[in-house]
Design a protein around this motif. Structure first.
Motif, PDB file in Angstrom:
ATOM      1  N   LEU A 239       0.850  -1.316  -0.084  1.00  0.00           N
ATOM      2  CA  LEU A 239       0.094   0.084  -0.005  1.00  0.00           C
ATOM      3  C   LEU A 239       0.924   1.436  -0.050  1.00  0.00           C
ATOM      4  O   LEU A 239       0.635   2.229  -0.693  1.00  0.00           O
ATOM      5  N   ALA A 240       1.979   1.409   0.733  1.00  0.00           N
ATOM      6  CA  ALA A 240       2.781   2.640   0.846  1.00  0.00           C
ATOM      7  C   ALA A 240       3.376   2.612  -0.439  1.00  0.00           C
ATOM      8  O   ALA A 240       3.655   3.757  -0.983  1.00  0.00           O
ATOM      9  N   CYS A 241       3.811   1.570  -1.036  1.00  0.00           N
ATOM     10  CA  CYS A 241       4.376   1.919  -2.604  1.00  0.00           C
ATOM     11  C   CYS A 241       3.504   2.112  -3.611  1.00  0.00           C
ATOM     12  O   CYS A 241       4.036   3.011  -4.502  1.00  0.00           O
ATOM     13  N   GLU A 242       2.427   1.969  -3.353  1.00  0.00           N
ATOM     14  CA  GLU A 242       1.206   2.476  -4.238  1.00  0.00           C
ATOM     15  C   GLU A 242       0.806   3.958  -4.032  1.00  0.00           C
ATOM     16  O   GLU A 242       0.020   4.410  -4.694  1.00  0.00           O
ATOM     17  N   GLY A 243       1.309   4.343  -3.019  1.00  0.00           N
ATOM     18  CA  GLY A 243       0.869   5.936  -2.362  1.00  0.00           C
ATOM     19  C   GLY A 243      -0.113   5.920  -1.514  1.00  0.00           C
ATOM     20  O   GLY A 243      -0.553   7.040  -1.329  1.00  0.00           O
ATOM     21  N   THR A 244      -0.645   4.911  -0.917  1.00  0.00           N
ATOM     22  CA  THR A 244      -1.646   5.074  -0.070  1.00  0.00           C
ATOM     23  C   THR A 244      -0.961   5.082   1.480  1.00  0.00           C
ATOM     24  O   THR A 244      -0.067   4.437   2.029  1.00  0.00           O
ATOM     25  N   ALA A 245      -1.570   6.215   2.058  1.00  0.00           N
ATOM     26  CA  ALA A 245      -0.884   6.297   3.551  1.00  0.00           C
ATOM     27  C   ALA A 245      -1.745   5.394   4.537  1.00  0.00           C
ATOM     28  O   ALA A 245      -3.057   5.262   4.307  1.00  0.00           O
ATOM     29  N   LEU A 246      -1.161   4.955   5.598  1.00  0.00           N
ATOM     30  CA  LEU A 246      -1.928   4.172   6.657  1.00  0.00           C
ATOM     31  C   LEU A 246      -2.032   4.924   8.018  1.00  0.00           C
ATOM     32  O   LEU A 246      -0.886   5.506   8.406  1.00  0.00           O
ATOM     33  N   LEU A 247      -3.393   5.330   8.327  1.00  0.00           N
ATOM     34  CA  LEU A 247      -3.386   5.953   9.659  1.00  0.00           C
ATOM     35  C   LEU A 247      -3.558   5.012  10.618  1.00  0.00           C
ATOM     36  O   LEU A 247      -4.367   4.223  10.761  1.00  0.00           O
ATOM     37  N   TRP A 248      -2.303   4.704  11.767  1.00  0.00           N
ATOM     38  CA  TRP A 248      -2.282   3.833  12.751  1.00  0.00           C
ATOM     39  C   TRP A 248      -3.291   4.255  13.869  1.00  0.00           C
ATOM     40  O   TRP A 248      -3.306   5.069  14.648  1.00  0.00           O
ATOM     41  N   ARG A 249      -4.226   3.166  14.155  1.00  0.00           N
ATOM     42  CA  ARG A 249      -5.151   2.959  15.384  1.00  0.00           C
ATOM     43  C   ARG A 249      -4.682   2.124  16.266  1.00  0.00           C
ATOM     44  O   ARG A 249      -5.549   1.702  17.183  1.00  0.00           O
ATOM     45  N   GLY A 250      -3.602   1.352  16.035  1.00  0.00           N
ATOM     46  CA  GLY A 250      -3.292  -0.035  16.803  1.00  0.00           C
ATOM     47  C   GLY A 250      -2.424   0.460  18.229  1.00  0.00           C
ATOM     48  O   GLY A 250      -2.335   1.743  18.419  1.00  0.00           O
ATOM     49  N   ASP A 251      -1.608  -0.656  18.358  1.00  0.00           N
ATOM     50  CA  ASP A 251      -0.612  -0.031  19.656  1.00  0.00           C
ATOM     51  C   ASP A 251       0.572   0.520  19.123  1.00  0.00           C
ATOM     52  O   ASP A 251       1.273   0.288  18.057  1.00  0.00           O
TER      53      ASP A 251
ATOM     54  N   GLY B  62       7.228   7.362   5.087  1.00  0.00           N
ATOM     55  CA  GLY B  62       6.503   8.437   5.534  1.00  0.00           C
ATOM     56  C   GLY B  62       4.964   8.085   5.325  1.00  0.00           C
ATOM     57  O   GLY B  62       4.024   9.027   5.869  1.00  0.00           O
ATOM     58  N   ARG B  63       4.500   7.224   4.786  1.00  0.00           N
ATOM     59  CA  ARG B  63       3.027   6.887   4.464  1.00  0.00           C
ATOM     60  C   ARG B  63       2.574   6.093   5.920  1.00  0.00           C
ATOM     61  O   ARG B  63       1.463   5.713   5.655  1.00  0.00           O
ATOM     62  N   LEU B  64       3.274   5.743   6.771  1.00  0.00           N
ATOM     63  CA  LEU B  64       2.781   5.130   7.984  1.00  0.00           C
ATOM     64  C   LEU B  64       2.557   6.396   9.069  1.00  0.00           C
ATOM     65  O   LEU B  64       3.633   7.097   9.493  1.00  0.00           O
ATOM     66  N   THR B  65       1.501   6.651   9.370  1.00  0.00           N
ATOM     67  CA  THR B  65       0.976   8.167   9.845  1.00  0.00           C
ATOM     68  C   THR B  65       0.291   7.793  11.171  1.00  0.00           C
ATOM     69  O   THR B  65      -0.104   6.902  11.523  1.00  0.00           O
ATOM     70  N   VAL B  66       0.488   8.875  12.169  1.00  0.00           N
ATOM     71  CA  VAL B  66      -0.377   8.957  13.358  1.00  0.00           C
ATOM     72  C   VAL B  66      -1.095  10.309  13.507  1.00  0.00           C
ATOM     73  O   VAL B  66      -0.605  11.373  12.843  1.00  0.00           O
ATOM     74  N   LEU B  67      -2.096  10.233  14.218  1.00  0.00           N
ATOM     75  CA  LEU B  67      -2.913  11.320  14.629  1.00  0.00           C
ATOM     76  C   LEU B  67      -2.482  12.092  15.923  1.00  0.00           C
ATOM     77  O   LEU B  67      -2.600  11.398  16.864  1.00  0.00           O
ATOM     78  N   LEU B  68      -1.987  13.309  15.814  1.00  0.00           N
ATOM     79  CA  LEU B  68      -1.775  14.123  17.119  1.00  0.00           C
ATOM     80  C   LEU B  68      -3.112  14.808  17.426  1.00  0.00           C
ATOM     81  O   LEU B  68      -3.774  15.359  16.405  1.00  0.00           O
ATOM     82  N   GLU B  69      -3.564  14.817  18.829  1.00  0.00           N
ATOM     83  CA  GLU B  69      -4.692  15.232  19.251  1.00  0.00           C
ATOM     84  C   GLU B  69      -4.525  16.725  19.141  1.00  0.00           C
ATOM     85  O   GLU B  69      -3.335  17.226  19.068  1.00  0.00           O
TER      86      GLU B  69
END
Length: 369
Positions: free
Chosen positions: A43-55, A100-107
């Motif tokens: 997915l990352a190589c295809e240009g899709t970002a991953l919004l991490w919601r796990g541990d 850089g396509r593995l992302t997290v959300l800062l509150e």
């Protein structure tokens, strides 16, 4: 991947922020610990970002797995050093995009709402400033923010000062001590005023002040550098003798000594930290040389601290440098050389090892002709 995870073209859940200048993702998928490294990498190589919601620790493990996969594609060295350098730069840009396509959300308060996540609020506030709402950022960059905050708290020992300097996020740390040592041991003429151009952490300005320069003016284009350099001189008790300003390269007036340690490689930086290493088309070097004669007091001199790594990589020749010095109406009054001590100079696995092993950093003493 969970069956509920989906790729979407909907607006991002927060303002995108990347210190490396990575573009905002156009596609996003929510991911957690159930996603496999192979799927995430595809997915990352295809240009899709991953919004991490796990541990949180699971996110770090996934990032390391992505690093291992992308590093399998590192190009083989070319015959010419300049081509090897270009291939490595292209690969590193690709690597940064994928990771850089593995992302997290800062509150909104800079907090990170993930299981087992550390409290990142102080580090993010130090790097980004006061919270202004939620941010979507690459996990890799967040780890850099956390590492930089530890450096800022612990500081970097500078033997030439007998003290520690505390680099701020986005400001090049004085870990390559050879250029500091050159300024610390070069013959210093009596000077009432000295300029330190591109002051960064303010370490060279502090060395000059400690060595007896009456007044030192440090300049930089970066507001982060201004804050860091002012913090440095305040910690060292030199705030009454060192002034920090910007964003112009040269401050008004003339000085008996003008010091400049420009980025040593011509090239485009891809992050704020790389601005301390890469100088597009050698613009800062050219501006320093061109402006030096009109900013020197009579009998004053300029100190150019520059690595010759660009010469060994075929990106600039010694003749190019000497021609630029002469064209600026300057002559060389002397030169002091030193060898690098950083680990990459002794690492045979580095594709650019031959060039790094031959590198010499010099302090060129320049005076008007």
């Amino acid at each position: 991947m969970s069956r509920t995870d989906r790729i979407t073209d909907e607006p991002l859940p927060a303002r995108w922020h990347s210190e490396s200048g990575l573009p905002a993702p156009r596609r996003l998928v929510v991911a957690d610990d159930r996603i496999g490294a192979a799927t995430a990498y595809r997915l990352a190589c295809e240009g899709t970002a991953l919004l991490w919601r796990g541990d949180y620790q699971g996110a770090r493990r996934l990032l390391r797995a992505l690093e291992r996969r992308v590093d399998r594609t590192v190009p083989e060295p070319a015959a010419a050093p300049a081509e090897t350098f270009r291939l490595q730069r292209r690969f590193r840009a690709h690597r940064a995009r994928v990771l850089g396509r593995l992302t997290v959300l800062l509150e909104p308060d800079h907090g990170l709402s993930l299981r087992r996540a550390p409290d990142v609020r102080a580090a993010c506030t130090a790097a980004y400033g006061p919270p202004t709402g939620p941010r979507l950022i690459p996990l890799r960059e967040l780890l850099g923010v956390l590492g930089a905050h530890q450096w800022r708290e612990r500081g970097v020992e500078v033997p030439a000062l007998g003290a520690r300097v505390h680099p701020h996020y986005g400001v090049f740390a004085p870990v390559r001590g050879e250029y500091v040592d050159l300024v610390a041991r070069a013959p210093l003429p009596p000077v009432r005023t000295a300029f330190d151009l591109g002051t960064g952490t303010g370490v060279l300005a502090a060395v000059l002040a400690r060595r007896g320069a009456g007044r030192v003016v440090g300049t930089d284009i970066s507001p982060r550098a201004w804050a860091c350099a002012r913090d440095t001189v305040h910690r060292l008790g030199l705030a009454d003798r060192v002034t920090v300003t910007g964003p112009a390269l040269y401050p008004p007036g003339r000085a008996g000594l003008v010091v400049c340690n420009p980025p040593w490689l011509p090239g485009r930086p891809v992050s704020t930290l790389e601005q301390g290493v890469y100088d597009p088309s050698g613009r800062m070097l050219s501006a320093f040389l061109a402006g030096l004669p009109e900013h020197l007091e009579p009998a004053g001199e300029g100190w150019l601290i520059l690595s010759d790594l660009a010469e060994h990589l075929g990106l600039r020749t010694r003749a190019d440098l000497l021609t630029a010095i002469e064209a600026a109406g300057l002559r060389i009054a002397g030169r002091i050389d030193t060898r690098p001590r950083h680990p990459r100079a002794a690492d045979p696995r580095d594709p650019l090892h031959a060039a790094r092993a031959a590198e010499v950093t010099s302090l060129w003493r320049l005076v008007p002709r």
